[in-house]
Motif scaffolding. Structure first.
Motif, PDB file in Angstrom:
ATOM      1  N   PRO A 107       0.825  -1.213   0.000  1.00  0.00           N
ATOM      2  CA  PRO A 107       0.000   0.000   0.000  1.00  0.00           C
ATOM      3  C   PRO A 107       0.858   1.262   0.000  1.00  0.00           C
ATOM      4  CG  PRO A 107      -0.809  -1.589   1.604  1.00  0.00           C
ATOM      5  CD  PRO A 107       0.525  -2.090   1.143  1.00  0.00           C
ATOM      6  N   ARG A 108       0.347   2.291  -0.680  1.00  0.00           N
ATOM      7  CA  ARG A 108       1.102   3.547  -0.782  1.00  0.00           C
ATOM      8  C   ARG A 108       0.184   4.739  -0.543  1.00  0.00           C
ATOM      9  NH1 ARG A 108       6.849   3.085  -1.495  1.00  0.00           N
ATOM     10  NH2 ARG A 108       7.238   1.172  -2.671  1.00  0.00           N
ATOM     11  N   ASN A 109       0.705   5.728   0.147  1.00  0.00           N
ATOM     12  CA  ASN A 109       0.023   7.004   0.316  1.00  0.00           C
ATOM     13  C   ASN A 109       0.072   7.769  -0.996  1.00  0.00           C
ATOM     14  OD1 ASN A 109       0.368  10.106   0.975  1.00  0.00           O
ATOM     15  ND2 ASN A 109      -0.824   9.207   2.654  1.00  0.00           N
ATOM     16  N   ILE A 110      -0.968   8.533  -1.305  1.00  0.00           N
ATOM     17  CA  ILE A 110      -1.055   9.230  -2.581  1.00  0.00           C
ATOM     18  C   ILE A 110       0.122  10.173  -2.799  1.00  0.00           C
ATOM     19  CG2 ILE A 110      -2.532  11.027  -1.605  1.00  0.00           C
ATOM     20  CD1 ILE A 110      -2.535   9.659  -5.250  1.00  0.00           C
ATOM     21  N   ASP A 111       0.561  10.866  -1.742  1.00  0.00           N
ATOM     22  CA  ASP A 111       1.693  11.785  -1.912  1.00  0.00           C
ATOM     23  C   ASP A 111       2.967  11.014  -2.265  1.00  0.00           C
ATOM     24  OD1 ASP A 111       0.194  14.067  -1.371  1.00  0.00           O
ATOM     25  OD2 ASP A 111       0.489  13.889   0.798  1.00  0.00           O
ATOM     26  N   GLU A 112       3.143   9.851  -1.651  1.00  0.00           N
ATOM     27  CA  GLU A 112       4.298   9.011  -1.949  1.00  0.00           C
ATOM     28  C   GLU A 112       4.223   8.500  -3.386  1.00  0.00           C
ATOM     29  OE1 GLU A 112       6.584   5.162   0.055  1.00  0.00           O
ATOM     30  OE2 GLU A 112       4.458   5.515   0.449  1.00  0.00           O
ATOM     31  N   ILE A 113       3.022   8.137  -3.818  1.00  0.00           N
ATOM     32  CA  ILE A 113       2.820   7.651  -5.186  1.00  0.00           C
ATOM     33  C   ILE A 113       3.186   8.731  -6.198  1.00  0.00           C
ATOM     34  CG2 ILE A 113       1.061   6.959  -6.859  1.00  0.00           C
ATOM     35  CD1 ILE A 113      -0.402   5.608  -4.447  1.00  0.00           C
ATOM     36  N   LEU A 114       2.681   9.937  -5.980  1.00  0.00           N
ATOM     37  CA  LEU A 114       2.948  11.039  -6.905  1.00  0.00           C
ATOM     38  C   LEU A 114       4.430  11.353  -6.971  1.00  0.00           C
ATOM     39  CD1 LEU A 114      -0.016  13.423  -5.955  1.00  0.00           C
ATOM     40  CD2 LEU A 114       0.125  11.849  -7.899  1.00  0.00           C
ATOM     41  N   ASP A 115       5.098  11.260  -5.828  1.00  0.00           N
ATOM     42  CA  ASP A 115       6.533  11.556  -5.776  1.00  0.00           C
ATOM     43  C   ASP A 115       7.334  10.494  -6.519  1.00  0.00           C
ATOM     44  OD1 ASP A 115       8.879  13.044  -4.711  1.00  0.00           O
ATOM     45  OD2 ASP A 115       9.218  11.176  -3.597  1.00  0.00           O
ATOM     46  N   LEU A 116       7.008   9.226  -6.296  1.00  0.00           N
ATOM     47  CA  LEU A 116       7.759   8.132  -6.912  1.00  0.00           C
ATOM     48  C   LEU A 116       7.518   8.042  -8.414  1.00  0.00           C
ATOM     49  CD1 LEU A 116       7.284   5.378  -4.173  1.00  0.00           C
ATOM     50  CD2 LEU A 116       9.421   6.540  -4.765  1.00  0.00           C
ATOM     51  N   LEU A 117       6.288   8.321  -8.838  1.00  0.00           N
ATOM     52  CA  LEU A 117       5.953   8.239 -10.255  1.00  0.00           C
ATOM     53  C   LEU A 117       6.251   9.533 -11.001  1.00  0.00           C
ATOM     54  CD1 LEU A 117       2.560   6.290 -10.235  1.00  0.00           C
ATOM     55  CD2 LEU A 117       4.880   5.401 -10.512  1.00  0.00           C
ATOM     56  N   GLN A 118       6.520  10.591 -10.257  1.00  0.00           N
ATOM     57  CA  GLN A 118       6.816  11.895 -10.860  1.00  0.00           C
ATOM     58  C   GLN A 118       5.689  12.351 -11.792  1.00  0.00           C
ATOM     59  OE1 GLN A 118       9.933  14.007 -10.346  1.00  0.00           O
ATOM     60  NE2 GLN A 118       9.410  12.767  -8.541  1.00  0.00           N
ATOM     61  N   VAL A 119       4.472  12.276 -11.257  1.00  0.00           N
ATOM     62  CA  VAL A 119       3.302  12.735 -12.001  1.00  0.00           C
ATOM     63  C   VAL A 119       2.490  13.665 -11.101  1.00  0.00           C
ATOM     64  CG1 VAL A 119       3.175  10.677 -13.452  1.00  0.00           C
ATOM     65  CG2 VAL A 119       1.911  10.744 -11.286  1.00  0.00           C
ATOM     66  N   SER A 120       1.588  14.423 -11.715  1.00  0.00           N
ATOM     67  CA  SER A 120       0.734  15.322 -10.939  1.00  0.00           C
ATOM     68  C   SER A 120      -0.516  14.586 -10.496  1.00  0.00           C
ATOM     69  CB  SER A 120       0.342  16.536 -11.788  1.00  0.00           C
ATOM     70  OG  SER A 120      -0.471  16.142 -12.875  1.00  0.00           O
ATOM     71  N   ARG A 121      -1.132  15.077  -9.429  1.00  0.00           N
ATOM     72  CA  ARG A 121      -2.357  14.467  -8.923  1.00  0.00           C
ATOM     73  C   ARG A 121      -3.470  14.526  -9.968  1.00  0.00           C
ATOM     74  NH1 ARG A 121      -4.680  13.905  -3.430  1.00  0.00           N
ATOM     75  NH2 ARG A 121      -2.707  14.741  -2.666  1.00  0.00           N
ATOM     76  N   ILE A 122      -3.580  15.659 -10.630  1.00  0.00           N
ATOM     77  CA  ILE A 122      -4.674  15.836 -11.578  1.00  0.00           C
ATOM     78  C   ILE A 122      -4.551  14.890 -12.780  1.00  0.00           C
ATOM     79  CG2 ILE A 122      -3.617  17.662 -12.981  1.00  0.00           C
ATOM     80  CD1 ILE A 122      -6.379  19.043 -12.946  1.00  0.00           C
ATOM     81  N   SER A 123      -3.299  14.539 -13.167  1.00  0.00           N
ATOM     82  CA  SER A 123      -3.122  13.636 -14.306  1.00  0.00           C
ATOM     83  C   SER A 123      -3.337  12.177 -13.919  1.00  0.00           C
ATOM     84  CB  SER A 123      -1.720  13.807 -14.906  1.00  0.00           C
ATOM     85  OG  SER A 123      -0.721  13.344 -14.001  1.00  0.00           O
ATOM     86  N   LEU A 124      -3.153  11.842 -12.620  1.00  0.00           N
ATOM     87  CA  LEU A 124      -3.282  10.451 -12.184  1.00  0.00           C
ATOM     88  C   LEU A 124      -4.714  10.097 -11.773  1.00  0.00           C
ATOM     89  CD1 LEU A 124      -1.630   7.869 -11.743  1.00  0.00           C
ATOM     90  CD2 LEU A 124      -1.255   8.613  -9.375  1.00  0.00           C
ATOM     91  N   LEU A 125      -5.480  11.091 -11.303  1.00  0.00           N
ATOM     92  CA  LEU A 125      -6.814  10.811 -10.774  1.00  0.00           C
ATOM     93  C   LEU A 125      -7.745  10.088 -11.757  1.00  0.00           C
ATOM     94  CD1 LEU A 125      -7.602  13.970  -8.600  1.00  0.00           C
ATOM     95  CD2 LEU A 125      -7.147  11.626  -7.833  1.00  0.00           C
ATOM     96  N   PRO A 126      -7.771  10.440 -13.054  1.00  0.00           N
ATOM     97  CA  PRO A 126      -8.652   9.701 -13.983  1.00  0.00           C
ATOM     98  C   PRO A 126      -8.287   8.217 -14.074  1.00  0.00           C
ATOM     99  CG  PRO A 126      -7.936  11.767 -14.959  1.00  0.00           C
ATOM    100  CD  PRO A 126      -7.113  11.579 -13.722  1.00  0.00           C
ATOM    101  N   HIS A 127      -7.018   7.909 -13.977  1.00  0.00           N
ATOM    102  CA  HIS A 127      -6.569   6.514 -14.051  1.00  0.00           C
ATOM    103  C   HIS A 127      -6.947   5.764 -12.774  1.00  0.00           C
ATOM    104  CE1 HIS A 127      -4.372   7.388 -17.713  1.00  0.00           C
ATOM    105  NE2 HIS A 127      -3.809   8.430 -17.111  1.00  0.00           N
ATOM    106  N   ILE A 128      -6.829   6.449 -11.652  1.00  0.00           N
ATOM    107  CA  ILE A 128      -7.233   5.837 -10.384  1.00  0.00           C
ATOM    108  C   ILE A 128      -8.724   5.512 -10.409  1.00  0.00           C
ATOM    109  CG2 ILE A 128      -7.580   6.309  -7.928  1.00  0.00           C
ATOM    110  CD1 ILE A 128      -4.941   7.819  -7.932  1.00  0.00           C
TER     111      ILE A 128
END
Length: 277
Positions: A24-45
């Motif tokens: 399991p990963r926290n969203i902030d950790e996910i964004l940091d590791l993947l080097q993506v923005s929250r707004i670009s990842l949310l549709p995929h989530i």
């Protein structure tokens, strides 16, 4: 088919799911590791949640049971796709039928390899990568199916440093070695920590080069026309090292130990040596 599309047709989704295989990963950790923005990842989530592949608990995401099964089953395919994408021109022109099928299926273990071009290795003078990553190791295994005049001196230098060395040569390479560098070969064979083998397996083309130390894998293949272009891949990942060692052992099991540069085989008792370093 829709689940396959979710995995394969978006790097963001693919990388996100692969990241969650580690836990399991926290969203902030996910964004940091993947080097993506929250707004670009949310549709995929959103899509992954709708298909039941991930579970959200507050700001923490994890794979569902179905997601965990699917991603682990798909990981070998995802890895090999990533590997081909990293150096697509190199792989598309390599002759890979020398690799046994059980290792060919795991070619994705070489993901993350660096491609070394001839210009970067100074025309193979004996490629700096061998010097930099192999002379400091305690054990080195080498396979050459073509001959380079620096192979004998390099192998002897390793042996003189008390590095455990196993060297497999193709028949043609050994014949050239024994003809032009007999004294160097005998000096190598005189070292207790070094041994030379000749590949006697089926006359299928073997890789141009396999070189493995404790921390690096360097491997070169012939192109689809059977020519060696001096290109290599270099990898430091444990999975790649394990893959390379298995490939080397495959050829070792089809090789004979050299006792003298005058002949390429030993007595049956002498051949019963351990192939392990």
């Amino acid at each position: 088919m829709q689940l396959v599309n979710l995995l394969l047709f978006s790097d963001k989704r693919k990388n996100f799911l692969l990241l969650l295989t580690e836990g399991p990963r926290n969203i902030d950790e996910i964004l940091d590791l993947l080097q993506v923005s929250r707004i670009s990842l949310l549709p995929h989530i959103k899509k992954l949640k709708e298909e039941g592949l991930i579970i959200q608990n507050g700001e923490v995401y994890s794979l569902s049971i179905i997601g965990n099964i699917l991603v682990k089953k798909a990981r070998p395919l995802l890895d090999v796709v990533s590997m081909f994408e990293e150096n697509d021109l190199f792989w598309s022109h390599r002759k890979l039928d020398s690799i046994p099928f059980h290792l060919l299926k795991r070619l994705g273990d070489l993901k993350g390899s660096q491609l070394l071009e001839p210009g970067l290795t100074h025309g193979f003078d004996l490629f700096p990568e061998l010097i930099n990553h192999f002379t400091g190791s305690s054990k080195v295994i080498l396979l050459f199916s073509y001959f380079h005049p620096q192979i004998p001196s390099f192998s002897l230098e390793l042996a003189k440093r008390d590095i455990q060395v196993q060297l497999i040569l193709s028949r043609d390479s050994f014949d050239r070695f024994s003809e032009d560098f007999r004294d160097t070969g005998e000096k190598i064979l005189a070292k207790k920590n070094a041994s030379i083998f000749v590949y006697v397996g089926a006359p299928l083309e073997i890789p141009a080069l396999i070189a493995i130390s404790e921390s690096a894998l360097l491997i070169g293949f012939f192109n689809t026309k059977g020519r060696f272009e001096g290109q290599y891949i270099l990898n430091f990942e444990p999975r790649a090292l394990s893959w390379g060692n298995e490939l080397f052992e495959y050829y070792m099991g089809r090789s004979e130990k050299v006792c003298s540069m005058d002949c390429s085989d030993c007595s049956s008792d002498d051949q019963k040596v351990s192939h392990d370093l």
